[in-house]
Design an enzyme around this catalytic site. Sequence first.
Site, PDB file in Angstrom:
ATOM      1  CB  ILE A  57      15.935  61.621   5.241  1.00 31.18           C
ATOM      2  CG1 ILE A  57      16.968  61.521   4.138  1.00 31.18           C
ATOM      3  CG2 ILE A  57      15.105  61.357   4.859  1.00 31.18           C
ATOM      4  CD1 ILE A  57      17.709  60.402   4.160  1.00 31.18           C
TER       5      ILE A  57
ATOM      6  CG  ASP B 270      20.695  63.617  15.406  1.00 31.50           C
ATOM      7  OD1 ASP B 270      21.275  63.550  15.749  1.00 31.50           O
ATOM      8  OD2 ASP B 270      20.597  63.924  13.588  1.00 31.50           O
TER       9      ASP B 270
ATOM     10  CB  CYS C 148      18.569  57.059  13.321  1.00 28.78           C
ATOM     11  SG  CYS C 148      17.228  56.199  14.179  1.00 28.78           S
ATOM     12  N   PRO C 149      20.358  56.341  11.745  1.00 27.79           N
ATOM     13  CG  PRO C 149      22.968  57.071  11.971  1.00 27.79           C
ATOM     14  CD  PRO C 149      21.793  57.117  11.977  1.00 27.79           C
TER      15      PRO C 149
ATOM     16  CB  THR D 288      11.905  55.961   5.042  1.00 28.29           C
ATOM     17  OG1 THR D 288      11.998  57.025   5.656  1.00 28.29           O
ATOM     18  CG2 THR D 288      10.302  56.124   4.486  1.00 28.29           C
ATOM     19  CB  SER D 289      15.767  55.028   8.380  1.00 30.55           C
ATOM     20  OG  SER D 289      17.473  55.374   8.799  1.00 30.55           O
ATOM     21  NE  ARG D 290      20.776  50.996   5.655  1.00 33.46           N
ATOM     22  CZ  ARG D 290      20.263  51.761   4.599  1.00 33.46           C
ATOM     23  NH1 ARG D 290      19.175  52.254   4.512  1.00 33.46           N
ATOM     24  NH2 ARG D 290      21.361  52.465   3.748  1.00 33.46           N
TER      25      ARG D 290
ATOM     26  CG  ASP E  42      10.785  52.686   1.519  1.00 29.60           C
ATOM     27  OD1 ASP E  42      10.097  51.719   0.641  1.00 29.60           O
ATOM     28  OD2 ASP E  42      11.752  53.031   1.013  1.00 29.60           O
TER      29      ASP E  42
ATOM     30  CD  GLU F 188      15.332  46.035   2.850  1.00 29.84           C
ATOM     31  OE1 GLU F 188      16.260  46.334   2.247  1.00 29.84           O
ATOM     32  OE2 GLU F 188      14.718  46.972   3.861  1.00 29.84           O
TER      33      GLU F 188
ATOM     34  CG  HIS G  44      15.492  49.553   0.543  1.00 31.30           C
ATOM     35  ND1 HIS G  44      16.216  49.313   1.889  1.00 31.30           N
ATOM     36  CD2 HIS G  44      15.682  51.377  -0.080  1.00 31.30           C
ATOM     37  CE1 HIS G  44      16.934  50.275   1.623  1.00 31.30           C
ATOM     38  NE2 HIS G  44      17.318  51.480   1.299  1.00 31.30           N
TER      39      HIS G  44
END
Length: 339
Positions: free
Chosen positions: A159, A178, A210-211, A237-239, A263, A268, A300
């Site tokens: 992504i 990263d 990133c996670p 837009t990840s977590r 997002d 959430e 989301h």
Amino acid sequence: MKTLFFSYQDYERPVFAEALSQIDSQSSQQFSWQEAHLTPATAALADGYDAVCAFVNDDLSKEVLEILAEKGVKLVALRCAGFNNVDIPAAEKLGITVVRVPAYSPEAVAEHAITMIMALNRKIHKSWSRVREGNFHLHGLLGFNLYGRVAGLIGLGRIGLALARILQGFGVTVVGYDPGMSDNQIQPFNITPVSLKEIYKTSDIISLHCPLTMHTYHMINDCSISMMQPGVMLINTSRGALIDTPAVIKGLKSGQVGYLGIDVYEQEGDLFFQDLSEEVIQDDVFQRLLTFPNVLVTGHQGFFTREALQAIAGITINNIIEFEQTDQCKNSVDSSCLR
């Protein structure tokens, strides 16, 4: 193989039915659909099923996994990429295999991120409302050229790299961080590898890809925000839990954060993927976010394209079939993924 889907949405069944029709071994698959989230209170609904299929906000804590194991469940098939909602060590001890969809359509999420960047910058959400009311004044709608700006991407998986390509098309200088990639791996994508601190200090736009891990939890906090350029644009837009929301609210109030597009949201699970328009939302932090004119929140939906749904359905079904036939799956998740 009997699989119970939790957190079922109306748009999913036809996509999974289409994907199932293209699988040779479809006769061995029996799917049932449950609108309820997977929680300790609903886990017993999986009695008699071999597998459960869960989504991003389902609860797969140790307590839930113990109930699933007691009911005979051997497989948890996540129809998403993230697995931060799963107690992986507990699943291993209980003999439950966890599989996921590692990649479906990176372009879907990347395109949503650029949509948020453009909408926030050019105040599309504000101008849309004004024009509907007959107000064509331009006051307060001033944006900036993306050309020549610096965008910092935190996380350079599929992504992140997809977004980098889009931003470069606008003439944006892309820097990235990263820890899982070497500088030599990053540079061929015309991304300048930099430290996390350098991302914060130099970027006009920062986008998270990133996670969620113990190392990235609340990585956007008071300290990191203080290092950023005044008026920085933050996109997530990840977590949701990558961002300490009260810290970002402070940044918005001071002007240090000039734009926020999210997002995803840390809490959430109590809000997204349901219609709460007739209810009073009890989350005061979320409600405070919505009062800012320079904040854009979507529920989301970054993944929500036809192509992404088709890929998710196909990979999820293949994961279930592979496990049924071999007791293994190439897309399984274990404790080594947590390091």
